[in-house]
Write a protein that holds these residues in place. Structure first.
Motif, short mmCIF file in Angstrom:
data_model
loop_
_atom_site.label_atom_id
_atom_site.label_comp_id
_atom_site.label_asym_id
_atom_site.label_seq_id
_atom_site.Cartn_x
_atom_site.Cartn_y
_atom_site.Cartn_z
N SER B 104 -13.74 6.77 0.75
CA SER B 104 -12.98 5.96 -0.20
C SER B 104 -11.52 6.35 -0.09
CB SER B 104 -13.49 6.22 -1.63
OG SER B 104 -13.34 7.57 -1.96
N PHE B 105 -10.63 5.52 -0.57
CA PHE B 105 -9.17 5.69 -0.48
C PHE B 105 -8.73 5.52 0.99
CE2 PHE B 105 -7.68 8.15 -4.45
CZ PHE B 105 -8.71 7.61 -5.22
N SER B 106 -7.68 4.76 1.20
CA SER B 106 -7.23 4.50 2.57
C SER B 106 -6.86 5.76 3.31
CB SER B 106 -6.01 3.58 2.55
OG SER B 106 -6.36 2.36 2.01
N THR B 107 -6.07 6.65 2.64
CA THR B 107 -5.59 7.81 3.37
C THR B 107 -6.75 8.72 3.75
OG1 THR B 107 -5.15 8.84 1.24
CG2 THR B 107 -3.29 7.85 2.38
N VAL B 108 -7.71 8.83 2.86
CA VAL B 108 -8.88 9.65 3.16
C VAL B 108 -9.65 9.04 4.31
CG1 VAL B 108 -11.15 10.25 2.24
CG2 VAL B 108 -9.10 10.66 0.88
N MET B 123 -19.15 4.65 9.48
CA MET B 123 -18.34 4.79 8.27
C MET B 123 -18.18 3.43 7.62
SD MET B 123 -15.51 7.52 9.56
CE MET B 123 -14.87 7.86 7.96
N LEU B 124 -18.50 3.39 6.34
CA LEU B 124 -18.48 2.12 5.63
C LEU B 124 -17.60 2.29 4.40
CD1 LEU B 124 -19.77 -0.65 5.86
CD2 LEU B 124 -21.72 0.19 4.56
N ASN B 125 -16.40 1.72 4.48
CA ASN B 125 -15.43 1.92 3.41
C ASN B 125 -15.49 0.76 2.43
OD1 ASN B 125 -13.06 2.44 1.91
ND2 ASN B 125 -11.87 1.23 3.37
N GLY B 126 -15.57 1.08 1.16
CA GLY B 126 -15.61 0.01 0.15
C GLY B 126 -14.47 0.14 -0.85
N GLY B 127 -13.52 1.02 -0.56
CA GLY B 127 -12.47 1.25 -1.55
C GLY B 127 -11.09 0.87 -1.04
N GLY B 128 -10.51 1.73 -0.21
CA GLY B 128 -9.15 1.51 0.28
C GLY B 128 -9.05 0.21 1.06
N VAL B 129 -7.88 -0.39 1.03
CA VAL B 129 -7.75 -1.71 1.63
C VAL B 129 -6.60 -1.78 2.62
CG1 VAL B 129 -8.84 -3.06 -0.16
CG2 VAL B 129 -6.47 -2.36 -0.41
N SER B 130 -6.22 -0.62 3.18
CA SER B 130 -5.10 -0.66 4.12
C SER B 130 -5.53 -1.24 5.46
CB SER B 130 -4.57 0.75 4.32
OG SER B 130 -3.69 0.76 5.41
N ALA B 131 -4.65 -2.03 6.04
CA ALA B 131 -4.96 -2.67 7.32
C ALA B 131 -5.08 -1.64 8.44
CB ALA B 131 -3.87 -3.69 7.66
N GLN B 132 -4.53 -0.45 8.23
CA GLN B 132 -4.56 0.59 9.26
C GLN B 132 -5.98 1.00 9.60
OE1 GLN B 132 -1.74 2.28 10.52
NE2 GLN B 132 -0.31 2.60 8.84
N THR B 133 -6.93 0.75 8.67
CA THR B 133 -8.31 1.18 8.91
C THR B 133 -9.07 0.14 9.74
OG1 THR B 133 -9.02 0.17 6.84
CG2 THR B 133 -8.45 2.49 6.75
N VAL B 134 -8.42 -0.94 10.06
CA VAL B 134 -9.13 -2.02 10.75
C VAL B 134 -8.96 -1.93 12.26
CG1 VAL B 134 -9.33 -4.52 11.01
CG2 VAL B 134 -8.88 -3.52 8.76
N GLY B 135 -10.09 -2.03 12.98
CA GLY B 135 -10.04 -2.19 14.42
C GLY B 135 -9.64 -0.96 15.21
N THR B 136 -9.69 0.22 14.62
CA THR B 136 -9.28 1.41 15.36
C THR B 136 -10.47 2.21 15.87
OG1 THR B 136 -8.89 2.27 13.16
CG2 THR B 136 -6.97 1.89 14.51
N SER B 137 -11.66 2.01 15.30
CA SER B 137 -12.82 2.75 15.76
C SER B 137 -14.04 1.85 15.69
CB SER B 137 -13.04 3.98 14.88
OG SER B 137 -14.36 4.48 15.06
N PRO B 138 -14.90 1.91 16.71
CA PRO B 138 -16.12 1.08 16.67
C PRO B 138 -17.08 1.52 15.57
CG PRO B 138 -16.13 2.54 18.58
CD PRO B 138 -14.77 2.66 17.97
#
Lengths: 287, 381, 566, 244
Positions: B104-108, B123-138
């Motif tokens: 949870s949390f984008s930075t985390v 990893m399944l994130n349901g909290g943070g919404v930063s675009a940085q978490t998208v498309g960087t790891s399969p």
């Protein structure tokens, strides 16, 4: 121009809150020399007690405030007797006491979360109005903050000036050894200022309960502001602490007039930085 | 000297102890959760772990996955400490042997993602919404709509209702920054005017200054981007200062309703569609079970992590059905891509898009008596 | 195993942070609470350079150290102006500004998002991208940083720092340049902290502002206090405890969503309990003891002093010539028209009633006060604009009436720290020419022991100055003054409060020093002593010289006696 | 050396026997005996660091003596709290800033009577003190820290007198004062002693000013008593020299 008036008012109201916090901290720090970092969570505990009395026990707000203030005073005294007093007797250096206070801070903050839960606490049974001056608005709670700062400030000033214990507190803050020499019981006075200082913080906490609601972490910002205000005001000067509390709030508010608000902290602390460099002993210098 | 020899001994120890193999069929399926259990905003940790735990309990009550129970292991990231999160992530993988983690949390999420990627942990994130978490790891998936998507929906909603000048107030965080940027882009893209964008520190004691500046900008509508509970506080102060303009949010929890009190009335929330109504029985069942257990209505964070556990359980089930060394992160991801659609507690289904972000229905809600009432579906793009 | 390795990596990183912080607060006595800023600066330097410019590990670290050391120098300036609580608030303010800058300088720092995707350290082509692989590097870097810190702490420079912490005026009076020392210790402490920063950036591959808040500084402070200020091993222990304790508590099973809060409560209680049990920290400051193989002093107690201190030049030559000195404080003229000459091999007694301006005269001569008029010439060189430590280096040293010993230092350290021109006071030599420093130290220890022996304190050489008797304190003051090697000595009441035997001994020392060609000036009330040792008496009252002359002549002056005794 | 001269024997008020005291590991006062009789002025002489201040502070209860006893009117008071000693009639005027600098003169005086219960008596005492030191009446409303050094010393003594002690301990009242002021302070002490028949134990370095008002003298050197007796022999400068 409207914005400027509104920002000035905001500074005034928030300044009243800061001033209350600073007064309580100044009483404790100025008299006993303890950097009471746990002042923050003790203030939070006070606000939570008021909340519990209103929301859970259904007491009227004024009664809850009275009981809450008394309970917070007891809490402050306990923190002195069980945490600080043993270090005082052992002659510990101030920074050891500070770190012990930090331990107490961690304990209390988490106890609040455990006992009261981590959700925001609000009361909606207390109704208040919104007023306006021209185009600038404010609420009854904010008026309450200013009145509380005024009343508590005058009350404490009167107490310190006129009463026997008040004079003894001023004497102890001025010269602790001399206070002992003339027969003042410094332990009893320390208990008294911890009770008083904590009680004052609970007054501030009760009003913040109405204005913003409570969360377990609210103590950190509070003790930070109080500490900064007391140092900027000049250690040992209650008047200085109050002035500095208002000063901080006005800089925080008016500084944002033309500057993006995300730089709020920077503005405040740059002003502070410059101020302390120019006047390293605070607003009110000791005789 | 002796200091070096201590480290050498530690090093040697670590070499010996490395390389314990995992059993093919674990006693329990442990699912990791890295939540804000202490620190500045422990309430998030409470609702997220609560939602996830509820799902685990429900699945176990029905016999688990072919008789094997699930277990939720929670680590505390102290409301955003990257170091605490990394310690927790390592502990989850190393000591607990989890194959799937709910951060949870984008930075985390950003701090723990490299470890998940390297160790092949879903990893399944349901909290943070930063675009940085998208498309960087399969191995990284988001079960919540991205701020940028929701911002577009809100911009359109405000424009539809006739606003020409929009003002934004936001928390100074990755969430606030991303949202302001996306909204400004969408709004100005429609040829409309953005009159203010004020931000405040996450730990700000008082946001009256920001509210005053917002008021001075005289907008037609206000976009309100703080997270809980400052979203509610902002609404309260805006209304107390006499601003009657429509207010749009993308995050609104029961906490915010509590803080804003009567002022919440009429505020619009554009978010992943979550309505506990008769048309949506799972949603209703979830809401009732959550309320029975925790005493509050669930917010969408609780729902996201509740749903996340169900998604992971489903992946384990699917993977196990195919046989072999099925309980690995790789196999779970593989199972996901074989059929990226899952039942959703939000109603109907959710589908993971190519970028790993789940597509859910986005809807406009209006707050009435503190409860969100469904208004209409809207476009997230 | 990764988990254990990760925890140990954290112990290493916090070990670096706590150790470097201890140099500042434990050794230097400077309570600048901005350590997380230095930590952040190292981390962001690494993050920015590695992701934006593609620079690799050791260079990101070195660049971070340079940048952070520069920031440290900036913080040093307010630290010289304000002290104690004010410094705490100023540095806390700086800390808050740091977070704002990191949050708001989005193009550079990524704002609240931070900088993700920092490439791992690569050693011989192998990326150290997991805790087990990284731990050796972290351990080596921690060992290196601790070695650097330890070397500084144990060096003559570290001793000077501790002396400065004990008493700034006295440190100046034995020739220490406080400005330089503060700058150096700030730069070094900040530079070391930045090493931990660059390591954490490459290790976690991500930096964000929330990792470097005030809470972080407070945590590092707690490590230092818990471990013991002024003891570097203590800082390592403090770091280990405060990292391991919360991790260990994770294995304590607590049911429900309050588990982590319960663990934090236990953590806070343990912190308080440890402090209650060990209020000075786990490890107290160590007292320096001269190596057992140190050269034994060749000078017997109270033996000829010339072997230790001998000034060149012809006896009777005027060394210091102060003309028409004046000093006023806010309109009050403490000294007006003071003229005095000090000659080689002569002892001048400065007498006069309380408040006559005797100590002010010393303050003027030694650079602690700047005269508002007049001049001080030392071998023809103008001393009036020099700082106190420059005056000592030039060759004029003074003692204080209230002694101002370095009370937490041992006797031999008090003397050692006062010896002039030590290579070990120069950090470049400390690190780059250890042999030279070691040799000098060996000679200095021998010399210090000689001086200790000379004043009769050899038996107490290892004793902490705080435990000395008054007479011994006075002797140590003389020893410290001798150690400076100055050829002009100003002694403020060196004999008051001593028994006859000690007075005789010190009188003997003074006469010896005069014979060794020193120029000496003492403030003294004891007329017997003055008659016994002084070659000339200068009588001052109300800030001006009333009369001067040989003691016998002056003491017969009835009027003078009346005036002196009121 | 012992007292040769006889003096009028009054009852002993304060008796110190075998007192040793110090700070931490460091002993400053060794095995000292000292007696103050009712109504006398005893001067405790000695140089800087001789242990005079440590001695009187441990008598008063500010420092815990490591051994020895203190009796007051025959009663053991060795480790009693200062407040109790004040109530019992002992007052201390400490060295240097023996006042509250940020408070007014009047407040300082009132605080001097902090342990007294009778407001009327306190008022009478205050008038008496102000009669004794008229400057304090003149400056009653002034912030004490803004007065001159001599006035501050008067105030410090005035505070000690506020609860009518039977014995007043003064720690170097002359320190930091101009010579003419020292004279005035000494006269005031003599006057207090005479008018109120109050015993005085005065620590001094200033032999010249202290001796004329002394009725008996104790001399300390490096924490030990080296002389006790009448002041007259010390008037001889040569004799004093050999002592110091």
């Amino acid at each position: 121009m409207d914005l400027l008036i509104q920002l000035t008012l905001n500074g005034l109201f928030n300044g009243a809150h800061f001033a209350l916090l600073a007064m309580g901290f100044a009483l404790i720090f100025g008299t006993t020399g303890v950097v009471h970092f746990a002042y923050g969570p003790v203030y939070a505990v006070g606000a939570y007690i008021v909340w519990a009395l209103v929301a859970l026990a259904g007491l009227p707000f004024w009664a809850a405030v009275i009981l809450g203030v008394a309970a917070t005073a007891a809490f402050g005294v306990a923190s002195y007797l069980f945490i600080y007093r043993p270090f005082e007797i052992g002659g510990s250096p101030p920074f050891v006491v500070l770190v012990a206070s930090l331990g107490l801070f961690i304990v209390l903050k988490n106890l609040i979360g455990i006992v009261f839960g981590t959700d925001v606490k609000t009361v909606d049974s207390v109704a208040y109005d919104v007023h306006f001056v021209g185009d600038a608005f404010f609420t009854t709670v904010q008026v309450g903050q200013v009145l509380a700062a005024l009343l508590v400030g005058c009350g404490i000033a009167l107490f310190l000036r006129a009463s026997r214990y008040g004079k003894a507190i001023r004497a102890m803050a001025d010269n602790r050894e001399m206070a002992t020499v003339i027969g003042i019981d410094t332990k009893r006075l320390s208990i008294l200022v911890f009770a008083l200082g904590s009680a004052v913080s609970a007054v501030a906490g009760s009003l913040v309960l109405l204005r913003d609601g409570l969360n377990p972490n609210m103590g950190f910002g509070a003790v930070f502001v109080a500490f900064v205000a007391v140092i900027v005001g000049g250690v040992g000067s209650l008047r200085g602490a109050v002035i500095a509390g208002f000063l901080l709030a006005f800089v925080q508010s008016l500084g944002m007039w033309q500057i993006p608000t995300e730089w709020q902290n920077t503005i405040v602390f740059v002003v502070l930085f410059g101020f302390l460099l120019a006047r390293p002993s605070g607003i009110v210098r000791r005789a | 000297m002796s200091k070096n020899s201590v480290f050498a001994a530690l090093l040697l120890g670590s070499v010996f102890a490395a390389g314990g193999a995992m059993a093919a069929d674990p006693e329990v399926y442990k699912i990791g959760g890295i939540f804000a259990m202490t620190g500045a905003s422990p309430h998030y940790g409470k609702v997220m772990s609560g939602g996830a735990q509820l799902a685990v309990d429900e699945i176990n009550a029905k016999g688990g996955i072919d008789g094997t129970k699930l277990q939720l292991v929670v680590e505390d990231h102290k409301s955003g400490s990257a170091q605490a999160a990394v310690a927790g992530m390592n502990r989850l993988i190393d000591v607990e042997g989890v194959k799937a983690v709910l951060p949870s949390f984008s930075t985390v999420t950003l701090a723990t993602m490299p470890i998940g990627d390297q160790k092949k942990i879903l990893m399944l994130n349901g909290g943070g919404v930063s675009a940085q978490t998208v498309g960087t790891s399969p191995y990284m998936f988001n079960i919540r709509s991205m701020a940028s998507d929701l911002a577009g929906g809100i911009a359109h909603r405000a424009a539809d209702q006739g606003a020409k000048k929009l003002a934004q107030i936001a928390i100074k965080s990755e969430f606030g920054d991303a949202t302001i940027a996306a909204t400004t882009k969408a709004w100005e893209g429609m040829g409309l005017k953005m009159v203010a964008a004020e931000q405040f520190q996450a730990d700000a004691a008082n946001i009256d200054t920001q509210v005053a500046k917002l008021r001075a900008s005289q907008p037609d509508a206000i976009a309100n981007w703080p997270t809980t509970p400052q979203a509610g506080l902002a609404v309260k102060r805006l209304r107390e200062l006499g601003m009657k303009q429509p207010v749009y949010c993308m995050e609104w929890t029961a906490e915010d309703s509590k803080v804003a009190g009567k002022h919440a009335e009429g505020v619009e929330v554009v978010t992943d569609y979550f309505a506990a109504t008769d048309e949506n029985p799972w949603s209703k069942r979830f809401a009732e079970a959550y309320k029975a257990k925790f005493g509050d209505m669930p917010d969408f964070y609780a729902a996201n992590y509740y749903e996340g556990v169900y998604v992971i359980a489903e992946l384990i089930r699917r993977s196990k059905a195919k046989g072999g060394d099925y309980y690995t992160g790789e196999r779970l991801v593989q199972a996901l891509w074989e059929n990226p659609t899952f039942d959703s507690v939000y109603g109907k289904t959710l589908t993971f898009r190519k970028n790993g972000v789940a597509q859910k229905p986005v809807a406009v809600f209006r707050l009435e008596n503190g409860e969100p009432k469904f208004v209409k579906f809207t476009s997230a793009e | 195993m990764e988990y254990l390795a990760h925890v140990l990596v954290m112990v290493c990183l916090y070990g670096i942070l706590a150790t470097s912080f201890n140099l500042l607060i434990g050794f230097g006595g400077i309570f600048a609470l901005a350590h997380a800023t230095f930590y952040a600066s190292g981390a962001y330097a690494a993050g920015i350079l590695a992701t934006k410019l593609g620079i690799g590990f050791p260079f990101t670290m070195l660049a971070g150290m340079v940048v952070t050391a520069a920031i440290g120098l900036l913080v040093a300036f307010p630290a010289m102006r304000v002290g104690s609580h004010y410094l705490v608030v100023i540095t806390l303010a700086l800390q808050a500004i740091t977070i704002d800058v990191l949050m708001n300088s989005k193009p550079l720092t990524g704002g609240p998002d931070g900088i993700p995707g920092i490439p791992p350290v690569s050693l011989f082509g192998t990326p150290l991208n997991n805790p087990v692989a990284f731990l050796p590097l972290a351990a080596v870097m921690a060992a290196l940083c601790c070695a650097v810190a330890w070397r500084l702490g144990a060096s003559p420079f570290g001793r000077s720092l501790r002396a400065m912490r004990e008493n700034e005026a006295a440190a100046q009076a034995v020739g220490k340049n406080l400005v330089r020392m503060k700058l150096v210790v700030f730069a070094l402490s900040a530079g070391l902290a930045s090493v931990a920063g660059s390591l954490v950036a490459h290790y976690i591959a991500f930096v964000n502002p929330e990792s470097f808040t005030i809470e972080e500084t407070i945590l590092i402070l707690a490590m230092v206090i818990l471990g013991g200020m002024g003891n570097l091993w203590g800082s390592l222990a403090g770091a280990a405890i405060l990292v391991l304790l919360p991790e260990g508590l994770k294995f304590v099973h607590v049911p429900g969503d309050i588990a982590d809060m319960v663990r934090q409560v236990i953590y806070g209680v343990v912190l308080i309990v440890i402090l209650r049990l060990r209020p000075e920290g786990l490890f107290p400051e160590t007292v320096f003891r001269p190596p057992t193989g140190a050269v034994l002093p060749t000078v017997p107690a109270n033996g000829p002093v010339s072997a230790v201190v001998r000034a060149e030049g012809a006896p009777g030559e005027v060394v210091v010539s102060a003309k028409a000195l004046a000093k006023s404080f806010g309109g009050i003229k403490a000294v007006k028209d003071l003229t005095i000459d000090l000659r080689r091999g002569e002892i001048v007694g400065l007498i006069g009633p309380n408040g006559a301006g005797k100590t002010t005269a010393f303050n003027l001569l030694s650079g602690f006060l700047r005269p508002t008029g007049g001049s001080i010439l030392y071998h023809g060189r103008d001393l009036t604009k020099l700082k106190p430590h420059e005056v000592v280096t030039a060759g004029l040293a003074r003692s204080f009436q209230d002694l101002k010993l370095f009370t937490k230092l041992s006797v031999v350290e008090n003397i050692l720290v006062s010896l002039p021109r030590q290579p070990g006071d120069n950090l470049l030599d400390v690190y780059l020419r250890p042999g030279l420093v070691r040799r000098a130290e060996r000679e200095n220890v021998a010399r210090a022991l000689e001086i200790a022996s000379f004043v009769g304190l050899l038996a107490k050489a290892d004793e902490v100055a705080a435990n000395l008797s008054y007479a011994e304190e006075k002797l140590l003051v003389i020893a410290r003054l001798l150690a400076t090697g100055a050829d002009v000595l100003l002694l403020d009441e060196p004999l008051s409060g001593l028994d006859t035997g000690t007075v005789e001994r010190i009188c003997g020392v003074l006469r010896d020093l005069a014979r060794a060609n020193k120029a000496i000036c003492i403030i003294e009330h004891n007329l017997e002593v003055i008659r016994g040792v002084c070659d000339e008496i200068v009588f001052i009252d109300e800030g001006r010289v009333l009369t001067k002359g040989p003691p016998d002549t002056l003491m017969r002056d009835r009027e003078l006696a009346e005036r002196y005794f009121g | 050396m012992s007292a040769i001269h006889t003096m009028p024997i009054a009852e002993p008020l304060l008796e110190v026997r075998g007192l040793s005291a110090g700070y931490g590991k460091r002993a400053v006062v060794h095995d000292v005996d000292l007696t103050v009789r009712a109504g006398e002025i005893r001067v405790l002489l000695g140089h800087n660091g001789a242990g005079k201040t440590t001695l009187v502070r441990s008598v008063f209860g500010l420092i815990r003596p490591s051994s020895g006893s203190v009796r007051y009117r025959g009663e053991e008071i060795t480790k009693r709290r200062c407040a109790d000693n004040v109530k019992a009639g002992i007052a201390l005027v400490p060295q240097g800033h023996g006042i509250f600098r940020s408070l007014t003169v009047r407040e300082n005086l009132e605080l001097g009577a902090y342990t007294a219960d009778d407001p009327a008596a306190t008022k009478t005492n205050r008038d008496a003190v102000m009669d004794l030191f008229p400057i304090l009446r003149e400056r009653a409303g002034q912030i004490a820290g803004t007065m001159s050094g001599g006035q501050q010393q008067m105030l410090a003594m005035g505070m000690a007198l506020m609860h009518r002690p039977d014995v007043m301990i003064l720690d170097e009242p002359s320190i930091g004062l101009a010579p003419n002021l020292v004279q005035r302070v000494m006269e005031a002490i003599a006057e207090v002693n005479r008018a109120l028949r109050m015993a005085v134990l005065m620590v001094e370095q200033n032999v010249v000013h202290a001796l004329p008002i002394a009725q008996s003298v104790t001399v300390l050197r490096t924490g030990r008593k080296i002389y006790e007796g009448a002041p007259e022999p010390l008037g001889d400068r040569q004799y004093l020299m050999t002592l110091f």
